[in-house]
Design a protein around this motif. Structure first.
Motif, PDB file in Angstrom:
ATOM      1  N   PHE A   1     -12.004  -5.939  -3.821  1.00 55.71           N
ATOM      2  CA  PHE A   1     -13.089  -5.023  -4.137  1.00 55.71           C
ATOM      3  C   PHE A   1     -12.528  -3.625  -4.385  1.00 55.71           C
ATOM      4  O   PHE A   1     -11.376  -3.330  -4.027  1.00 55.71           O
ATOM      5  N   PRO A   2     -13.306  -2.747  -4.995  1.00 53.49           N
ATOM      6  CA  PRO A   2     -12.821  -1.379  -5.223  1.00 53.49           C
ATOM      7  C   PRO A   2     -12.435  -0.684  -3.921  1.00 53.49           C
ATOM      8  O   PRO A   2     -13.049  -0.882  -2.881  1.00 53.49           O
ATOM      9  N   ASN A   3     -11.392   0.120  -4.011  1.00 56.08           N
ATOM     10  CA  ASN A   3     -10.893   0.920  -2.888  1.00 56.08           C
ATOM     11  C   ASN A   3     -10.362   0.057  -1.751  1.00 56.08           C
ATOM     12  O   ASN A   3     -10.382   0.471  -0.587  1.00 56.08           O
ATOM     13  N   ALA A   4      -9.859  -1.142  -2.075  1.00 51.56           N
ATOM     14  CA  ALA A   4      -9.242  -1.995  -1.050  1.00 51.56           C
ATOM     15  C   ALA A   4      -7.764  -1.700  -0.865  1.00 51.56           C
ATOM     16  O   ALA A   4      -7.158  -2.229   0.067  1.00 51.56           O
ATOM     17  N   GLY A   5      -7.177  -0.880  -1.728  1.00 54.24           N
ATOM     18  CA  GLY A   5      -5.766  -0.527  -1.603  1.00 54.24           C
ATOM     19  C   GLY A   5      -4.847  -1.331  -2.501  1.00 54.24           C
ATOM     20  O   GLY A   5      -3.654  -1.436  -2.205  1.00 54.24           O
ATOM     21  N   LYS A   6      -5.352  -1.879  -3.587  1.00 52.51           N
ATOM     22  CA  LYS A   6      -4.509  -2.678  -4.485  1.00 52.51           C
ATOM     23  C   LYS A   6      -3.489  -1.805  -5.216  1.00 52.51           C
ATOM     24  O   LYS A   6      -2.324  -2.173  -5.344  1.00 52.51           O
ATOM     25  N   SER A   7      -3.914  -0.655  -5.702  1.00 53.04           N
ATOM     26  CA  SER A   7      -2.994   0.228  -6.421  1.00 53.04           C
ATOM     27  C   SER A   7      -1.915   0.769  -5.493  1.00 53.04           C
ATOM     28  O   SER A   7      -0.742   0.868  -5.870  1.00 53.04           O
ATOM     29  N   SER A   8      -2.287   1.121  -4.277  1.00 52.04           N
ATOM     30  CA  SER A   8      -1.282   1.602  -3.318  1.00 52.04           C
ATOM     31  C   SER A   8      -0.284   0.505  -2.974  1.00 52.04           C
ATOM     32  O   SER A   8       0.913   0.766  -2.807  1.00 52.04           O
ATOM     33  N   LEU A   9      -0.757  -0.736  -2.890  1.00 53.25           N
ATOM     34  CA  LEU A   9       0.149  -1.845  -2.598  1.00 53.25           C
ATOM     35  C   LEU A   9       1.108  -2.091  -3.748  1.00 53.25           C
ATOM     36  O   LEU A   9       2.299  -2.358  -3.522  1.00 53.25           O
ATOM     37  N   LEU A  10       0.635  -1.990  -4.984  1.00 53.03           N
ATOM     38  CA  LEU A  10       1.528  -2.162  -6.133  1.00 53.03           C
ATOM     39  C   LEU A  10       2.565  -1.055  -6.197  1.00 53.03           C
ATOM     40  O   LEU A  10       3.713  -1.287  -6.582  1.00 53.03           O
ATOM     41  N   ARG A  11       2.181   0.151  -5.839  1.00 48.24           N
ATOM     42  CA  ARG A  11       3.149   1.246  -5.781  1.00 48.24           C
ATOM     43  C   ARG A  11       4.226   0.986  -4.730  1.00 48.24           C
ATOM     44  O   ARG A  11       5.390   1.350  -4.915  1.00 48.24           O
ATOM     45  N   ALA A  12       3.827   0.350  -3.618  1.00 47.93           N
ATOM     46  CA  ALA A  12       4.770   0.165  -2.514  1.00 47.93           C
ATOM     47  C   ALA A  12       5.803  -0.916  -2.811  1.00 47.93           C
ATOM     48  O   ALA A  12       6.941  -0.832  -2.344  1.00 47.93           O
ATOM     49  N   ILE A  13       5.448  -1.946  -3.580  1.00 47.70           N
ATOM     50  CA  ILE A  13       6.362  -3.073  -3.795  1.00 47.70           C
ATOM     51  C   ILE A  13       7.043  -3.042  -5.156  1.00 47.70           C
ATOM     52  O   ILE A  13       7.901  -3.886  -5.439  1.00 47.70           O
ATOM     53  N   SER A  14       6.684  -2.100  -6.036  1.00 47.64           N
ATOM     54  CA  SER A  14       7.288  -2.044  -7.366  1.00 47.64           C
ATOM     55  C   SER A  14       7.407  -0.589  -7.787  1.00 47.64           C
ATOM     56  O   SER A  14       7.040   0.327  -7.051  1.00 47.64           O
ATOM     57  N   ASN A  15       7.924  -0.403  -9.022  1.00 50.37           N
ATOM     58  CA  ASN A  15       8.063   0.942  -9.580  1.00 50.37           C
ATOM     59  C   ASN A  15       6.854   1.374 -10.394  1.00 50.37           C
ATOM     60  O   ASN A  15       6.887   2.443 -11.014  1.00 50.37           O
ATOM     61  N   ALA A  16       5.821   0.562 -10.434  1.00 47.87           N
ATOM     62  CA  ALA A  16       4.617   0.940 -11.171  1.00 47.87           C
ATOM     63  C   ALA A  16       3.921   2.105 -10.471  1.00 47.87           C
ATOM     64  O   ALA A  16       4.007   2.257  -9.247  1.00 47.87           O
ATOM     65  N   LYS A  17       3.231   2.920 -11.254  1.00 47.97           N
ATOM     66  CA  LYS A  17       2.567   4.101 -10.719  1.00 47.97           C
ATOM     67  C   LYS A  17       1.115   4.162 -11.181  1.00 47.97           C
ATOM     68  O   LYS A  17       0.728   5.034 -11.972  1.00 47.97           O
ATOM     69  N   PRO A  18       0.294   3.244 -10.722  1.00 49.91           N
ATOM     70  CA  PRO A  18      -1.134   3.362 -11.046  1.00 49.91           C
ATOM     71  C   PRO A  18      -1.766   4.518 -10.281  1.00 49.91           C
ATOM     72  O   PRO A  18      -1.248   4.990  -9.262  1.00 49.91           O
ATOM     73  N   ALA A  19      -2.881   4.991 -10.786  1.00 52.38           N
ATOM     74  CA  ALA A  19      -3.568   6.106 -10.156  1.00 52.38           C
ATOM     75  C   ALA A  19      -4.136   5.685  -8.806  1.00 52.38           C
ATOM     76  O   ALA A  19      -4.669   4.587  -8.656  1.00 52.38           O
TER      77      ALA A  19
END
Length: 425
Positions: A251-269
């Motif tokens: 769901f929105p604001n579950a922390g998916k973007s922060s998790l992708l930032r933590a395990i890869s070099n991607a930088k989503p907002a």
């Protein structure tokens, strides 16, 4: 005037220039200019001083290498820093493209002209064929973001005299990722599953005929020449079968973007409000044996997404293109197992069997105080394995990376058992 030149200036004017120049110019600079007084334009003294200053600055920039001021001027200007929002590259797995083949060249009407040859006959050549527009699968391309919405093939050249044919238009290649489906009117017309595989999206038009083509025994002097045909025009829908190996679903604001930032070099907002991610992002997780696992940050879905509430169907389509799923649940909210049930319900209503794909349950935000109590309740009501972690502090990320590799290895073994090539990133 600017175009009027004269010999040596008058003595009074020269004396005034010497007096003013000693105040504005250094002794070293004035010595360099001392030998240039033989020929000068007829300017007023103040204009001459201003022009001399501009010339000295340009000469110092070229000749002097020890001057700190000149060395500073010679430095290359640094590029302006780009914000992180502009640096973000969105992953595109669906594109609508209009393709038009090249137009055929025109045939010409011409007769042979040569001295002492009165009846040379027709010699008008045919026009060249228009170029095709071709889709080509390339394993170096991973997204459809570089595909433009409109392509037009190269036109063929017109024919010439002396039976010279016009050149054909060159082929236009559009590079697409491996695994691209080409659809027209809802029907799949091509599946580019191998590297280097091609599909002609639009054929070029046939070139026109010159009057030489219409020569016959009945018509010895034809005056007919035809125009080239128009190229084929089509509207195609390109769609990737596989957007990434793993998809982060939540769901929105579950922390998916922060998790992708933590395990890869991607930088989503990342922001403390829902619907921060409106476009999918793909990050690459690197392992020591040089294996790469692609993880997609899919925009958050809401209840009723299968009824196309908001942009529900567009979000669910992204999830459909992932091989296995990672359900991200917010442990800080009450009854987090309700989120997992709602997520699986939306996936199953969109496509039957989508929620049954290989998946893992991730409990995010374990660093918050109320999350530890909710974790115990979640494990009691969920049969699958729950991986608690914190994308903000990085707690227990190693367990997620190991389990992610297990899902990837199982996917590779399954594809190889079916005698199919697994998608490599």
């Amino acid at each position: 005037t600017l175009h009027e030149w004269a010999g040596p200036p008058r003595e009074s004017s020269s004396r005034l220039v010497d007096m003013l120049g000693s105040k504005f110019l250094s002794s070293r600079t004035w010595a360099l200019l001392d030998g240039l007084r033989q020929w000068r334009p007829v300017y007023s003294p103040l204009i001459q001083i201003c022009l001399l200053q501009q010339q000295v600055k340009s000469w110092q920039r070229i000749l002097s290498t020890s001057c700190a001021k000149c060395a500073k001027n010679q430095r290359l200007k640094q590029k302006r820093a780009i914000s992180e929002k502009k640096l973000t590259r969105y992953f595109v797995d669906h594109r609508r493209v209009c393709v038009i083949g090249g137009h055929g060249g025109q045939g010409i009407n011409s007769f042979h002209s040569e001295p002492r040859k009165e009846f040379g006959g027709p010699d008008g050549g045919n026009g060249g064929d228009g170029g095709h527009v071709i889709l080509k699968a390339d394993q170096q391309i991973k997204s459809l973001a570089s595909v433009l919405p409109f392509y037009r093939g190269f036109d063929g050249e017109r024919g010439r005299s002396k039976d010279c044919y016009g050149a054909n238009g060159g082929y236009m290649y559009i590079k697409v990722p491996v695994g691209t489906l080409v659809k027209e009117d809802g029907k799949t017309v091509a599946d580019l599953a191998q590297h280097g595989e091609e599909y002609v999206a639009a054929y070029g038009g046939t070139g026109g005929k010159g009057n030489r083509f219409f020569l016959s025994n009945e018509n010895r002097a034809p005056m007919t020449a035809t125009l080239g045909e128009s190229g084929q025009e089509r509207v195609l829908h390109l769609e990737l079968k596989t957007m990434a190996h793993a998809g982060l679903v939540g769901f929105p604001n579950a922390g998916k973007s922060s998790l992708l930032r933590a395990i890869s070099n991607a930088k989503p907002a990342v922001a403390p409000y829902p619907f921060t991610t409106l476009n999918p992002h793909v990050g690459i997780v690197h392992y020591q044996d040089y294996e790469q696992v692609a993880v997609a940050d899919v925009p958050g879905i809401i209840r009723g997404a299968h009824l196309n509430r908001g942009l529900g169907l567009a979000f669910l389509r992204h999830i459909e293109h992932c091989r296995f799923l990672l359900f991200v649940v917010d442990l800080s909210v009450s009854e987090p197992w309700i989120q997992l049930q709602d997520l699986k319900y939306e996936l199953e209503q969109y496509e039957e069997g989508l929620s049954k794909r290989p998946h893992a349950v991730i409990g995010n935000k374990i660093d918050l105080p109320q999350s530890k109590a909710n974790l115990l309740l979640l494990k009691e009501r969920v049969e699958q394995r729950v991986i608690p972690l914190s994308a903000l502090t990085g707690d227990n990320l190693e367990e997620l990376l190991l389990h992610l590799r297990d899902l990837y290895d199982a996917y590779v073994n399954t594809e190889q058992s079916r005698r199919q090539n697994p998608v490599k990133w």
